[in-house]
Design an enzyme around this catalytic site. Structure first.
Site, short mmCIF file in Angstrom:
data_model
loop_
_atom_site.label_atom_id
_atom_site.label_comp_id
_atom_site.label_asym_id
_atom_site.label_seq_id
_atom_site.Cartn_x
_atom_site.Cartn_y
_atom_site.Cartn_z
N ASP A 73 0.85 -1.20 0.00
CA ASP A 73 0.00 0.00 0.00
C ASP A 73 0.88 1.25 0.00
OD1 ASP A 73 -2.34 1.56 0.24
OD2 ASP A 73 -2.19 1.58 2.43
N SER A 199 -12.38 3.81 6.46
CA SER A 199 -12.84 4.06 7.83
C SER A 199 -13.58 5.39 7.88
CB SER A 199 -11.64 4.10 8.79
OG SER A 199 -10.91 2.88 8.75
#
Length: 269
Positions: A73, A199
Site C-alpha cells: 500500500d 474508515s
C-alpha cells in the site's frame, strides 16, 4: 481481481503492521468466507521488511483457503516495489500522486513494466486524499479529474486506479463522498476503481459505489483502533498489566471481529 468481479464482491484491503494484526485480518476474512487483501504500507517497512511480512502472511494463511492477496500500500519508491515483488507480494501500489501528471505516469509505467513481467497487478493513484494516516499528511487534498482518467490509465498501464472523490485518510476529517463524481470517473475508466480511507465512510455509500466499478476499499484506522484499545483498556483497569501474550490474543480476536464485520457489511451480508 477477476474472482471478485465475477462474483460481484467489493474487496476490503486491511492494513497490517505486525504478526498479531495479520493473523487477526486473515482469521476475520476466513470466518466470513469472503476474499480480501492484507496490505502493508511502505512506511511500515521501517518496522519490518518485505521478506518478514511474506513469511508472517504465509504462516497466517497456512490453513485458510479463502483468496487473500498480500498488497503493498502506498509504495513510496521503485526500490520498495522491487523489494516487495522479489519477496513474494502478490499485488502492488505505487503512489506517485504527489508528482505532476506526466511524472506520475512515468513512475507508474516503470512499476507496471516490472510487475507485469511477474504477472502482478499494479494500483496507481490520481488525485490526492486529504487527512493523515501514518506518513501521509495532506490537509486539503485534490479530487480526481475525470477528464484525464482515460489517458492516465492507458499511458501508465495500471490495473487499478485509486481515486479521490471526497474520501479521506484517517479519522480526523469527515469524509464526504461524491458519488456523481465517482460515476463520472467510472464511465471513462478502463480499469476498476479503489477508494482509500474506508474508515468513516457510511456503509450505504460504499454499497452504492459498487455499481460504479468500485472493486477495492482500504481500511486502516478502524483495525488499528481496536488493536490499540485492546491494550489501552487493560492498562486503564490495571497499570501493572504485563501479560503480553494474553493481551495479544485479545487484540487478535478484536481485529478478527472487526475485519469480519467490515467485509460482510460492505458486501451486504
Amino acid at each position: 481481481m477477476e474472482y471478485a468481479k465475477k462474483n460481484q464482491f467489493i474487496l476490503p484491503a486491511f492494513n497490517t503492521t505486525n504478526l498479531e494484526m495479520t493473523i487477526g485480518i486473515s482469521n476475520g476474512l476466513a470466518k466470513a468466507k469472503l476474499p480480501g487483501y492484507i496490505q502493508v504500507s511502505s512506511s511500515n517497512l521501517k518496522l519490518s521488511n518485505p521478506n518478514m511480512m511474506v513469511e508472517i502472511t504465509k504462516n497466517a494463511l497456512k490453513h485458510i483457503d479463502i483468496p487473500i492477496a498480500l498488497h503493498l500500500d502506498h509504495g513510496q519508491s521503485f526500490q520498495d516495489v522491487k523489494d516487495c515483488v522479489d519477496a513474494g507480494f502478490t499485488s502492488i501500489m505505487i503512489d506517485a500522486s504527489h508528482l505532476s501528471f506526466e511524472e506520475n505516469i512515468t513512475e507508474v509505467k516503470k512499476t507496471v513494466d516490472y510487475c507485469h513481467f511477474y504477472g502482478i497487478p499494479v494500483e496507481a493513484e490520481l488525485g490526492a486524499l486529504g487527512g493523515k494516516e501514518e506518513d501521509i499528511n495532506n490537509e486539503t487534498g485534490s479530487t480526481t479529474d475525470p477528464e484525464v482518467v482515460k489517458e492516465f490509465v492507458e499511458r501508465s498501464g495500471c490495473d487499478l486506479l485509486a481515486v479521490s472523490v471526497g474520501n479521506v485518510h484517517g479519522l480526523d476529517l469527515q469524509p464526504n463522498v461524491n458519488l456523481q463524481l465517482l460515476k463520472n470517473i467510472s464511465d471513462v475508466s478502463p480499469v476498476p476503481l479503489v477508494m482509500h480511507g474506508g474508515s468513516g465512510i457510511p456503509f450505504d455509500t460504499i454499497r452504492k459505489a459498487k455499481k460504479f466499478n468500485l472493486l477495492k476499499i482500504n481500511y486502516g484506522a478502524d483495525l488499528r483502533k481496536v488493536f490499540i484499545e485492546s491494550f489501552g483498556k487493560e492498562y486503564q483497569k490495571n497499570q501493572n498489566a504485563h501479560d503480553v501474550i494474553r493481551l495479544s490474543m485479545i487484540a487478535v480476536s478484536n481485529v478478527s471481529n472487526k475485519a469480519n464485520e467490515l467485509v460482510k457489511v460492505i458486501n451486504g451480508y
